[in-house]
Design a protein around this motif. Structure first.
Motif: not given
Lengths: 272, 263
Positions: B81-87, B134-135, B219-221, B224-226
């Motif tokens: 998903g996002s790995t380097d937010p630019q907001t 991951c989904v 973390r919600i074990e 899934l990751g999303y």
């Protein structure tokens, strides 16, 4: 009756399953995915580990000198599968997905919808299998018609030979190869698919962590789930070929009405 | 009556006819009715409630996700998903290494909170080595350190009407000139109060990297990751998420994914 529930359910499960597979068309062995040198190295991301690669199957597109090709890599051995796996579509409009458009639902890439369809039909498949199993145990169908007996196995060599000669005696009872394949699908593969499917769910793994031990991890379960799908597709192809070989009109009538016209005199004209 | 051997020539002809029939009806026949937002899609999606209830039924009160030994950590946590937010807001807190970061806890609470990273680190911590699913289908095992979400909720005091915890994030998924779609997610109080549900600030013994959601992610074990929102800016306690963004309880949920992501 359950026959057509099976047919429709398995059709949607396989095609939506391939859609889901296309989201990450790589299979691994074990608890987790060893990305090897494929590990994404973003800003400040955790370091990859080139040595950790537990990939079994990897379907992707690759840029070669002559252009882009579809590649299916099995245990590190690459096969050019352009047109079918990794890259399909026409030359003008190539499609870069692992399984081609005609094999997935929806045809375009849509993981969300693939999952929605897959889980909906999973909720049909599980009760159908349970009802089939209970009914078949109670009415004796399982024991009389499906589970192969010792006497059946003695007929096996002759049965194989007659199949190889493309001769299919029309009998109302299932022959040995039929019994073996039906037993394998209904008693091993379908419940195996249900359990390996559940093992991929983090929610179910929390409730039943033993599933991870039974199947050797979430990624091995995913690998087995994929192999089970291949077995079901193979069964489907052979099943269709056999129905056609045995006379489609007669077979269709028996699938719908249960009434099958056999060649053996005592069975001729018998209704079920 | 003698046995009739099937005419092999006829057999091959029939096989050919069947094969051509199969290729005629492609799977794209269903495209028009199944897409995200279509009534058929929305109907099939209802099975997700069944999945949630069935999983909760077999899980019991506190189903623990498997925790692995340190030797199971074989590689860095794969970011997605996002790995380097630019907001702008994110770049502003990133500049001084998140020293000015404050987690806002608002909504149906007795006492709204504004917590710095140091305040979060000062609370009792939990470290767990778990598998991220991951989904898309892949998994990755890593060690996560953070404060249990239930402790933060208790400190704020949850009002009786509260039903969901919404995570508001710094990262934007679709940047256009006119609009930013900020990532968000939501979970119910059962997931929120699970002992393994933590607001993580540490990964594999180090500060959480930007690619994995710095300064704070959840973390919600059991899911899934999303669901595990990264770059968390605020936690909002609500009684309904119907009026938030697309109304489905999350960025991906608004794009057709199931709200309960336990499978």
């Amino acid at each position: 009756m359950t026959h057509w529930v099976w047919a429709v359910t398995l059709f949607f499960m396989v095609t939506s399953g391939l859609q889901i597979f296309n989201a990450h068309p790589i299979l691994y062995l074990g608890q987790q995915s060893g990305f090897g040198d494929k590990q994404y190295l973003g800003p400040q991301a955790g370091h990859g580990n080139k040595q950790f690669n537990n990939t079994i199957l990897d379907i992707h597109a690759e840029r070669h000198e002559g252009g882009i090709v579809g590649v299916t890599s099995i245990l590190g051995h690459d096969f050019d599968t352009t047109g079918l796996l990794g890259m399909s579509g026409s030359k003008d409009q190539p499609i870069y997905q692992a399984f081609p458009e005609w094999a997935t639902i929806p045809s375009y890439f849509d993981l969300a919808t693939g999952r929605v369809i897959h889980f909906f039909f999973a909720w049909i498949l599980v009760p159908t299998w349970c009802v089939w199993l209970c009914a078949s145990v109670i009415n004796g169908h399982l024991w009389h018609d499906i589970v192969p007996k010792l006497s059946d196995l003695r007929l096996l060599p002759g049965d194989i030979i007659s199949h190889l000669r493309l001769e299919f005696p029309r009998k109302r009872s299932y022959n040995v190869l039929q019994k073996l394949s039906y037993a394998a699908i209904l008693i091993l593969v379908i419940p195996g698919m249900i359990l390996t499917g559940l093992t991929m769910s983090p929610g179910v793994d929390s409730a039943w962590p033993w599933l991870l031990d039974v199947f050797g991890g979430r990624q091995t379960a995913r690998l087995l789930h994929f192999c089970g799908m291949l077995v079901i597709v193979l069964f489907f192809v052979v099943h269709i070929v056999m129905v056609i070989a045995a006379g489609p009109i007669n077979e269709m009538r028996s699938m719908i009405t249960g009434w099958y016209r056999g060649d053996d005199p005592e069975a001729a004209g018998g209704g079920a | 009556m003698s046995k009739i051997a099937p005419d092999r020539r006829r057999l091959l002809g029939q096989l050919g006819a069947a094969a051509s029939l199969l290729t005629l009806g492609g799977c794209d026949a269903f495209d028009g009715v199944l897409g995200v937002g279509d009534p058929v899609h929305n109907f099939l999606r209802k099975a997700n409630v069944l999945t949630r209830e069935a999983q909760r039924a077999i899980q019991g009160p506190a189903p623990m996700a498997r925790e692995y030994p340190a030797s199971a950590i074989r590689e860095g946590q794969r970011p997605n998903g996002s790995t380097d937010p630019q907001t702008d807001d994110y770049l502003a807190i990133q500049k001084d290494d998140f020293a000015g970061y404050r987690l806002q806890v608002t909504g149906l609470v007795d006492k709204p909170l504004s917590l710095s990273l140091n305040e979060l680190r000062a609370m009792p911590s939990r470290t767990q080595i778990t598998r991220h699913d991951c989904v898309e289908g892949w998994s990755c095992i890593a060690q996560w350190t953070g404060v249990q979400l239930s402790r933060v909720l208790d400190r704020a005091g949850i009002k009786p009407a509260a039903r969901y915890v919404v995570f508001r994030c710094y990262d934007s998924m679709d940047d256009t000139l006119s609009d930013q779609t900020l990532y968000y997610e939501s979970i119910d109080l059962i997931s929120a109060r699970h002992p393994q549900t933590i607001l993580a600030y540490g990964l594999n013994g180090q500060a959480l990297p930007i690619a994995n959601g710095a300064p704070l992610r959840v973390r919600i074990e059991q899911q899934l990751g999303y669901k595990m929102a990264k770059y968390i800016r605020a936690i909002e306690i609500v009684d309904s998420f119907a009026k938030i963004a697309g109304g489905n309880g999350g960025y991906w949920e608004d794009r057709g994914y199931d709200w309960y992501a336990g499978s």
